[in-house]
Design an enzyme around this catalytic site. Structure first.
Site, PDB file in Angstrom:
ATOM      1  N   GLU A  26      40.696   0.749 -22.185  1.00 23.64           N
ATOM      2  CA  GLU A  26      40.963  -0.179 -23.275  1.00 23.64           C
ATOM      3  C   GLU A  26      42.070   0.404 -24.149  1.00 23.64           C
ATOM      4  OE1 GLU A  26      37.624  -0.271 -25.863  1.00 23.64           O
ATOM      5  OE2 GLU A  26      38.376  -1.930 -27.063  1.00 23.64           O
ATOM      6  N   HIS A  71      43.543   0.305 -27.654  1.00 25.24           N
ATOM      7  CA  HIS A  71      42.931  -0.037 -28.943  1.00 25.24           C
ATOM      8  C   HIS A  71      43.743   0.638 -30.041  1.00 25.24           C
ATOM      9  CE1 HIS A  71      39.797   0.095 -32.060  1.00 25.24           C
ATOM     10  NE2 HIS A  71      39.087  -0.765 -31.358  1.00 25.24           N
ATOM     11  N   HIS A  86      40.083  -7.605 -24.901  1.00 21.77           N
ATOM     12  CA  HIS A  86      39.140  -7.689 -26.009  1.00 21.77           C
ATOM     13  C   HIS A  86      39.797  -8.510 -27.105  1.00 21.77           C
ATOM     14  CE1 HIS A  86      36.293  -4.041 -25.218  1.00 21.77           C
ATOM     15  NE2 HIS A  86      35.934  -5.124 -24.581  1.00 21.77           N
ATOM     16  N   GLU A  88      35.308  -9.878 -29.584  1.00 21.97           N
ATOM     17  CA  GLU A  88      34.600  -8.662 -29.965  1.00 21.97           C
ATOM     18  C   GLU A  88      34.642  -8.508 -31.475  1.00 21.97           C
ATOM     19  OE1 GLU A  88      34.443  -4.273 -28.102  1.00 21.97           O
ATOM     20  OE2 GLU A  88      36.070  -4.574 -29.516  1.00 21.97           O
TER      21      GLU A  88
END
Lengths: 290, 143
Positions: free
Chosen positions: A155, A157, A224, A260
């Site tokens: 991921e 992020h 996400h 999310e």
């Protein structure tokens, strides 16, 4: 097994959003029912949270898992797992031990019908750089991932940047190996432009423009859809969603946007994250035209 | 279903052997969002009515199996699920007296994806960190 055939960006929910309620006031089935209410058809679970008896669920649990997917018209999209290399206090796991941990999750993800894994890398510093042997760990698991058609996706992020070294290293790895079984999950926190007055912002963070995602789209197997603040009129006030969705649609991206929510207020007594997710899905539904 | 507080009323009682109280137990849930491998746990002290029991005095029962804190550190292949409690057992002649008790339990979970400077926990201190802290529940009752 339930199939959802819509092309392009699609709506889903990351069950991590329910972290303050799961196991206390909501069962796994309650979460599925909430997702179904929103008209979303994709789901992300966290293996270490949502699978009873992880990492060895019973056959009965797995049977019930598929019953839930059918009943609530949900596609198992992304299986959240961790390469917990620092799990022992006094030493890191060896490459072989890490590959064994990862392989166990690949088999379990496949058994539950998933095709994408959000493979969380262990980090070594505040730039979130992964352990030095990450390439060897991933290469060790690639043959099994190919055999079972699983795509492992770290991921990306905040504070990471889509043009930064972390992403470049991952893309170089994909190009060098030519693999279709390692890719990226982009967390929309990398696009965040608005912060509350006085809110702490990581000094390493620079927001990405929506078009920064374009060169990465071939390697992105799900996202996400992070959101911070939904207004009463169903706009996300901190992340430029309309522009991001437009860029993804215009460039032919096909996959799930998994909502999310990780705002700390979800732990307030009586908070119902389902209502926050519903606001997000009003916006996504309108932007996607589904 | 578990109680929302980390320290559960349910499961708080004396441990008896041959009809005599030889200690007491406290059940805790994890407030981390995922289950943990036992070696990820950073167990700390337990305080009952102002009396501190160092972590070495605490036995953690998880999945029906007892672990000292030293054994937890080695148990990288065993898993504590977030829907299960851990039962903390402390040996004490006579157990706890009937009536009200104030209980604190300190623990955290280490996490491989956090930058190491954030992934710290002072097991004997009182600070809260991102992944744990000291949990307190007052007026727990021993029957």
């Amino acid at each position: 097994m339930y199939q959802y055939d819509r092309k392009g960006p699609k709506r889903g929910v990351a069950l991590y959003s329910y972290s303050a309620e799961f196991g206390l006031t909501k069962t796994l089935e309650d979460c599925f029912e909430d997702v179904h209410d929103m008209g979303a058809h994709g789901i992300e679970i966290l293996a270490n949270t949502h699978i009873a008896n992880y990492p060895y669920p019973t056959d009965e649990w797995v049977e019930n898992w598929f019953r839930l997917c059918d009943k609530y018209e949900v596609v198992p999209v992304e299986y959240g797992n961790w390469i917990d290399s620092h799990v022992l206090g006094d030493r890191d796991l060896t490459t072989e031990e890490s590959v064994a941990m990862l392989s166990r999750d690949i088999r379990l993800a496949h058994r539950l019908g998933f095709t994408v894994m959000r493979t969380k890398m262990p980090v070594i510093n505040d730039l979130l750089e992964p352990v030095k042997n990450w390439r060897e760990i991933i290469k060790g698991a690639l043959p099994l991932a190919e055999q079972l058609n699983i795509k492992m996706c770290p991921e990306i992020h905040t504070p990471s940047n889509l043009k930064g070294k972390l992403v470049t290293d991952f893309v170089d790895f994909i190009k060098e190996t030519g693999t279709k079984h390692f890719g990226l999950n982009i967390d929309f926190s990398v696009f965040r432009t608005e912060f509350k007055e006085g809110e702490w912002v990581d000094p390493n963070y620079t927001p990405n423009a929506p078009e920064d995602i374009i060169p990465l789209l071939p390697y992105i197997y799900c996202c996400h859809a992070k959101f911070i603040n939904m207004s009463e009129d169903f706009r996300e006030t901190t992340i430029p969603y309309p522009e991001i969705i437009k860029v993804m649609q215009e460039n032919g991206w096909d996959g799930y946007l998994l909502s999310e929510y990780e705002g700390a207020d979800k732990y307030d007594p009586g908070y119902e994250v389902g209502q926050t997710l519903r606001r997000h899905h009003v916006m996504l539904k309108n932007l996607l035209g589904d | 279903m578990l109680e929302a507080d980390v320290i559960q009323y349910r499961g708080f009682r004396n441990i008896e052997r041959d009809g005599k109280a030889v200690g007491f137990q406290i059940c805790v849930r994890s407030d981390y969002y995922r289950g943990v491998w036992l070696s990820q746990l950073r167990p700390g002290k337990v305080v009952v009515d102002g009396v501190t029991y160092p972590k070495e005095d605490v036995i953690w029962e998880i999945n029906g199996k007892d672990h000292t804190v030293a054994e937890l550190a080695e148990a990288g292949g065993e898993f504590w699920r977030i829907t299960d409690v851990a039962t903390l057992k402390i040996m004490k002649d006579g157990g706890l007296s009937q009536g009200f008790h104030d209980v604190s339990v300190r623990f955290a979970a280490s996490c491989s994806y956090m930058p190491p400077f954030l992934d710290q926990f002072d097991e004997d201190g009182d600070d809260r960190s991102f992944n744990g802290g000291t949990y307190t529940r007052k007026n727990m009752i021993i029957v």
